[in-house]
Design a protein around this motif. Structure first.
Motif, PDB file in Angstrom:
ATOM      1  N   THR A 113       0.356  -1.346  -0.189  1.00 48.75           N
ATOM      2  CA  THR A 113       0.157   0.037  -0.410  1.00 48.75           C
ATOM      3  C   THR A 113       1.202   1.348  -0.160  1.00 48.75           C
ATOM      4  O   THR A 113       1.920   1.404   0.627  1.00 48.75           O
ATOM      5  CB  THR A 113      -1.224   0.289   1.235  1.00 48.75           C
ATOM      6  N   THR A 130      -6.133  -1.666  -6.615  1.00 46.12           N
ATOM      7  CA  THR A 130      -6.614  -1.251  -5.747  1.00 46.12           C
ATOM      8  C   THR A 130      -7.266  -2.119  -4.544  1.00 46.12           C
ATOM      9  O   THR A 130      -8.175  -2.119  -5.479  1.00 46.12           O
ATOM     10  CB  THR A 130      -7.475   0.359  -5.746  1.00 46.12           C
ATOM     11  N   GLY A 132      -8.791  -3.418  -0.632  1.00 45.99           N
ATOM     12  CA  GLY A 132      -9.988  -2.927   0.261  1.00 45.99           C
ATOM     13  C   GLY A 132      -9.520  -4.053   1.953  1.00 45.99           C
ATOM     14  O   GLY A 132      -9.641  -4.294   1.604  1.00 45.99           O
ATOM     15  N   ASP A 199      -5.951  -7.011   3.451  1.00 47.30           N
ATOM     16  CA  ASP A 199      -6.669  -6.660   1.756  1.00 47.30           C
ATOM     17  C   ASP A 199      -7.636  -7.774   1.738  1.00 47.30           C
ATOM     18  O   ASP A 199      -7.643  -8.888   1.442  1.00 47.30           O
ATOM     19  CB  ASP A 199      -5.519  -6.562   1.118  1.00 47.30           C
ATOM     20  N   SER A 224     -11.503   0.011   3.833  1.00 47.04           N
ATOM     21  CA  SER A 224     -10.212   0.903   4.012  1.00 47.04           C
ATOM     22  C   SER A 224      -9.838   0.997   1.751  1.00 47.04           C
ATOM     23  O   SER A 224     -10.279   0.123   1.684  1.00 47.04           O
ATOM     24  CB  SER A 224      -9.086   0.237   4.615  1.00 47.04           C
ATOM     25  N   SER A 225      -9.242   1.902   1.840  1.00 46.46           N
ATOM     26  CA  SER A 225      -8.832   2.253   0.668  1.00 46.46           C
ATOM     27  C   SER A 225      -6.855   1.865   0.268  1.00 46.46           C
ATOM     28  O   SER A 225      -6.316   2.348   0.426  1.00 46.46           O
ATOM     29  CB  SER A 225      -8.987   3.271  -0.284  1.00 46.46           C
TER      30      SER A 225
END
Ligand code: GLU
Length: 284
Positions: A113, A130, A132, A199, A224-225
């Protein structure tokens, strides 16, 4: 005495300027390092990758495979090298910055990240994907999101953004830390923890393993990102920008989609659309 020290500092600064200014047609040499293009030409590119994350970076014997490995091959080729000569070094979440800083690896492609803390230590090309943060639980678990983890044993990995987020935002969860996620997944399957968090794309890879079929499930509510970057040395602006050019070309010529289709896309999920106008993390 004082003057001498100042003069020495000025001399070093001038030297640095001189190095940066010379040979403008050549790739800039990152301070203390050989340019990535030269390493690629010599067949000497070392990539830090994960070894225990199915679909992303998985080691079997001496072979590494997964989406991150395919991205590493695209980068090597774009730098003018032969991807078959790539050297892969197993990284865990906590040693990615030190491995780049110490030159143990040249490039990190490891579900990494991009964030401001890490940008103080390394440069990031990308993002190339991307993800999360999500939760993996037992198939019969009643946990349906992070609001239900108070008092629960939640496993994650030292040095990862998901572990940090749990410690900061969900302090009532009992955070258990290992050095890699497969240890967490084993603990979940054995019943010694209630959830694994990282993730979604990493957790989905574990859930899809035949060993865990019907036993583990992904909660599926990302909170989240996690934009995945390609880490290079902090001094290597040229290498960083070159990798962004390579990513742009890979989207345009279909090799990005092919990398996905050969790995994570095997489950039927189509390749993500990568917005190449957002490759803005490298220093100018
Ligand atoms: N993407 C997150 C991170 O970079 C979690 C995955 C990992 O630990 O590799 O920390």
């Amino acid at each position: 005495m004082r003057f001498t020290r100042m003069a020495a500092v000025a001399a070093v600064a001038l030297l640095a300027l001189g190095t940066a200014a010379c040979g403008s047609d050549e790739p800039a040499t990152p301070a203390g390092g050989t340019p990535l293009t030269a390493k690629a030409a010599a067949g000497d590119l070392k990539f830090g990758v994960k070894a225990d994350q199915p679909g992303l970076g998985l080691q079997t014997g001496s072979n590494y495979e997964g989406f991150d490995i395919e991205i590493a091959k695209i980068i090597a080729k774009g730098l003018g090298g032969d991807p078959a000569k790539n050297k892969y070094v197993t990284t865990v979440s906590a040693n990615r910055e030190p491995f780049l800083q110490q030159g143990t690896v040249d490039v990190v492609v490891a579900t990494y990240t991009i964030n401001d803390d890490r940008k103080k230590k390394v440069n990031f090309a990308g993002p190339y994907y991307t993800a999360g943060q999500d939760l993996l639980v037992k198939a019969d678990s009643t946990i349906t999101g992070p609001e239900q983890i108070d008092g629960k044993k939640v496993c994650s990995v030292t040095g990862s953004t998901p572990a940090k987020r749990i410690a900061e935002k969900y302090p009532k969860a009992q955070l258990q830390l290992f050095d890699n996620y497969s240890k967490c997944v084993t603990a979940l399957n054995d019943g010694t923890v209630d959830a694994v968090t990282t993730d979604d794309i990493i957790l989905a890879g574990y859930a899809a393993q035949p060993d865990f079929a019907g036993k583990l499930k992904l909660v599926g509510k990302p909170f989240s990102s996690e934009p995945y970057g390609i880490g290079v040395k902090l001094e290597d602006k040229a290498g960083c920008n070159k990798i962004n050019e390579i990513l742009k070309a890979a989207v345009a010529d279909g090799s990005y989609a092919a990398a996905w289709n050969a790995t994570l896309g095997k489950s039927g999920t189509p390749a993500p659309t990568l917005d190449t106008t957002k490759l803005t993390n490298c220093p100018a």
